[in-house]
Enzyme design. Structure first.
Site, short mmCIF file in Angstrom:
data_model
loop_
_atom_site.label_atom_id
_atom_site.label_comp_id
_atom_site.label_asym_id
_atom_site.label_seq_id
_atom_site.Cartn_x
_atom_site.Cartn_y
_atom_site.Cartn_z
N HIS A 208 4.28 -0.12 8.89
CA HIS A 208 4.98 0.57 7.79
C HIS A 208 6.34 1.08 8.27
O HIS A 208 7.37 0.86 7.62
CB HIS A 208 4.10 1.72 7.29
N GLU A 209 6.35 1.76 9.41
CA GLU A 209 7.61 2.32 9.92
C GLU A 209 8.59 1.22 10.34
O GLU A 209 9.80 1.32 10.11
CB GLU A 209 7.33 3.26 11.09
N HIS B 251 10.56 -0.20 7.48
CA HIS B 251 11.72 0.61 7.10
C HIS B 251 12.95 0.18 7.91
O HIS B 251 14.06 0.10 7.38
CB HIS B 251 11.45 2.10 7.36
N GLU C 142 8.91 3.73 -0.04
CA GLU C 142 7.60 3.93 0.58
C GLU C 142 6.60 2.89 0.08
O GLU C 142 5.80 2.36 0.86
CB GLU C 142 7.09 5.35 0.31
#
Length: 306
Positions: free
Chosen positions: A140-141, A144, A215
């Site tokens: 997930h990070e 980004h 997100e």
């Protein structure tokens, strides 16, 4: 270099529109300050210097505020191994790996581009998550970073930061120097406060709307890269539940960086304030991951990223 994280056209469009609108707001804000302060050189130099400082040093600022420190492979071999594996799968540069000695389970990514990025996890997160759950959070990070929305949020946040600082400066100048000011000067300060407050409010709403969507985009990208959306859903549920049990007073320092976190440090699901939140509701994130799990046929193809 293009990573293998699935591109998200809707995220790109939203980032472009947000930056365009904030750019217009930025130009108008600077122009208003020049008119009010009657010194274009002072305004341009100060605003330009602060923009460069925030853009180039955003990673250091975030790391300092969250007590993060860079860790080498010898100290956290399993953490580095997961990041190495995900970066190899995604075909992207490996970011700097950092750890924050906080009990609050969370993670964040920061940096101006994929070649100058930092991914930081808290010791509370490492202690609570299973390997597959940690992989989902790190994916997930990393998404980004790959989607470059970390840099966009950093740039977008700048205008709100400047407007907020101007409001504070003008407010305290009026309090401590009000008795020595004439009516014209007081009117100028009142106008500065009004313009800055309006700019802050508009930029706040634009950034929050973009943050909520990014997100969801990061959840999608992470689930598709790892092939294990249920592991990410499990991490979301576990982390959100544990944060809810942390006293609010212990979360207040962290809340300033909510836009960068895996889950917000609010300790509760938002009600009406969800329209001003940096993250979508937990239910919405879990529902999306459930749909992706069904689409991928996760039970038939487990551990795609392992």
């Amino acid at each position: 270099m293009q990573s293998r994280f699935r591109s998200d056209r809707r995220l790109t469009v939203r980032m472009t529109v947000t930056l365009f609108l904030l750019g217009l707001l930025y130009v108008g804000f600077v122009a208003a300050l020049i008119v009010l302060l009657k010194s274009w050189l002072l305004v341009v130099v100060l605003v330009g210097a602060m923009f460069v400082a925030q853009f180039w040093f955003s990673d250091r600022i975030a790391m300092f505020a969250m007590h993060g420190r860079v860790v080498e492979r010898e100290e956290y071999p399993e953490l580095h191994a997961v990041v190495d594996r995900l970066c190899a799968i995604a075909d992207m540069p490996k970011p700097v790996v950092a750890v924050s000695a906080m009990d609050m389970p969370n993670a964040f990514a920061t940096g101006r581009n994929p070649d100058h990025a930092v991914v930081c996890v808290t010791t509370g997160l490492l202690r609570r998550l299973e390997p597959a759950e940690l992989e989902g959070v790190l994916a997930h990070e990393l998404s980004h970073v790959a989607h470059k929305d970390v840099a966009v949020i950093t740039v977008a946040s700048f205008l709100g930061v400047i407007a907020g600082l101007v409001v504070r400066f003008a407010f305290y100048s009026q309090i401590f120097g009000g008795g020595r000011r004439d009516q014209n000067t007081a009117a100028v300060f009142a106008a500065i406060i009004g313009v800055s407050a309006a700019v802050y409010a508009i930029s706040f709403l634009l950034i929050r709307a973009l943050s909520r969507y990014r997100e969801l985009a990061a959840d999608r990208a992470a689930a598709q890269l790892t092939g294990r959306p249920s592991a990410l859903a499990s991490a979301l549920t576990k982390v959100s539940g544990d944060i809810a049990r942390i006293p609010t007073k212990d979360l207040r320092t962290a809340q300033a960086f909510n836009a960068f976190y895996f889950t917000p440090a609010t300790g509760k699901e938002p009600g009406i304030e969800r329209f001003f939140s940096t993250h979508p509701p937990l239910e919405q994130r879990l529902e999306q991951l459930g749909r992706i799990s069904a689409e991928l046929g996760e039970a038939a193809t487990p551990g795609k990223a392992g």
